[in-house]
Design an enzyme around this catalytic site. Sequence first.
Site, mmCIF file in Angstrom:
data_model
loop_
_atom_site.group_PDB
_atom_site.id
_atom_site.type_symbol
_atom_site.label_atom_id
_atom_site.label_comp_id
_atom_site.label_asym_id
_atom_site.label_seq_id
_atom_site.Cartn_x
_atom_site.Cartn_y
_atom_site.Cartn_z
ATOM 1 N N SER A 42 -8.980 12.413 8.874
ATOM 2 C CA SER A 42 -8.396 11.349 8.089
ATOM 3 C C SER A 42 -6.950 11.137 8.503
ATOM 4 O O SER A 42 -6.058 11.231 7.547
ATOM 5 C CB SER A 42 -8.695 11.728 6.635
ATOM 6 O OG SER A 42 -9.915 11.812 6.309
ATOM 7 N N ARG A 57 0.252 11.576 14.391
ATOM 8 C CA ARG A 57 1.252 12.208 13.643
ATOM 9 C C ARG A 57 0.438 12.843 12.267
ATOM 10 O O ARG A 57 -0.635 12.233 11.769
ATOM 11 C CB ARG A 57 2.172 11.408 12.988
ATOM 12 C CG ARG A 57 1.817 10.383 12.120
ATOM 13 C CD ARG A 57 2.919 9.293 11.712
ATOM 14 N NE ARG A 57 2.276 8.148 10.974
ATOM 15 C CZ ARG A 57 1.877 7.171 11.685
ATOM 16 N NH1 ARG A 57 1.921 6.844 12.863
ATOM 17 N NH2 ARG A 57 1.317 6.236 11.036
ATOM 18 N N ASP A 95 -11.802 8.404 8.023
ATOM 19 C CA ASP A 95 -12.532 8.359 6.847
ATOM 20 C C ASP A 95 -12.823 6.733 6.585
ATOM 21 O O ASP A 95 -13.967 6.540 5.630
ATOM 22 C CB ASP A 95 -11.988 9.267 5.897
ATOM 23 C CG ASP A 95 -10.520 8.932 5.335
ATOM 24 O OD1 ASP A 95 -9.892 8.293 6.352
ATOM 25 O OD2 ASP A 95 -9.953 9.493 4.401
#
Length: 361
Positions: A42, A57, A95
């Site tokens: 996620s 990131r 997700d």
Amino acid sequence: MTGTSDALFDYIAAELAKFVSQESEEFKLSPGRQRELGFTFSFPVMQTSINTGTLVRWTKGFSIDEMVGRDVVEELSRAMAKQGLDMSVSALVNDTVGTLAGGRYTNKDVVAAVILGTGSNAAYVERAQAIPKWHGVPSKSGEMVINMEWGNFRSSHLPLSEYDNAMDAESLNPGEQIFEKMISGMYLGEIVRRVLLRMAQEAAFFGDTVPPKLEVPFALRTPDMSAMHHDTSSDLKVVETKLKDILEISSTSLSMRKTIVELCNIVATRGARLAAAGILGVLKKMGRDAAKDGDKQKTVIAMDGGLYEHYAEYSKCLENTLEELLGEELFKNIVIEHSNDGSGIGAALLAASHSKYLQDE
């Protein structure tokens, strides 16, 4: 969360090995057949194929710099091999995409998925020709799923307060995930804490001294904020207990406790209304925000995440706002469906549909 990539992936692989060792006989695979895995990840990834992707990131309080730019599937595969797990990752899934896939599997009217949990993000189904940055092979269906990474949205129109700006400046990722920091579960309680601290410092809200615990960042978590917000007792006993247990503030009057509930309401309402505005933006992009003659098609949005699931005032406000923005008539065709652990189920379905053994069967 802030250590090394080895430590993180070794931990994940060790937990996975523990789970596999408890599996009953009926799930054992035939010799020579490798177990396949859907990997829900996620965080923003530059995905190059169904089972490869490099980390762009970290978000949500994770911060392992050496991992940025590396392939997350490679890292997990290496850690699984170290554990002696004979498994391969057949699908790397954000997700939101997992939730969309899980929702779509059971209901063909699902066109978008929204996660409102620790962080926040959304995904939706787009026409392939409307995606200028895609240069690969066209999809067979003419459609593609877009992972929006909407948590990183920022705009001069967002109603940022000095509390938001200070929280962002002191965060692990300053200047990033601004929308997420206004609407998601990791941050709502922290915004309330910052406002209470200011009230304590400048208006002596808790008396002559500022409670030391109130100065600790993230001391007030969103589940505790939610419990105070939902307190229906006449003397606001839950609020009193939470203040005592978490912030070590023992003597509060009823009117002080009422003020604190009102503050929780302000912060949650702002977050929920902004999240609803985000959903409307997605509906507009898909052309589902206006009535078409004779069109009775349902538009289903699959929702997952602890914030949406457990913070009732927040989810209620989000749905009321969406109705207010769309109008009563149009809102009748919009269904918000809670999809519990939709991302895990969706990742498993996507892994199965990309299995290397499908041809053999």
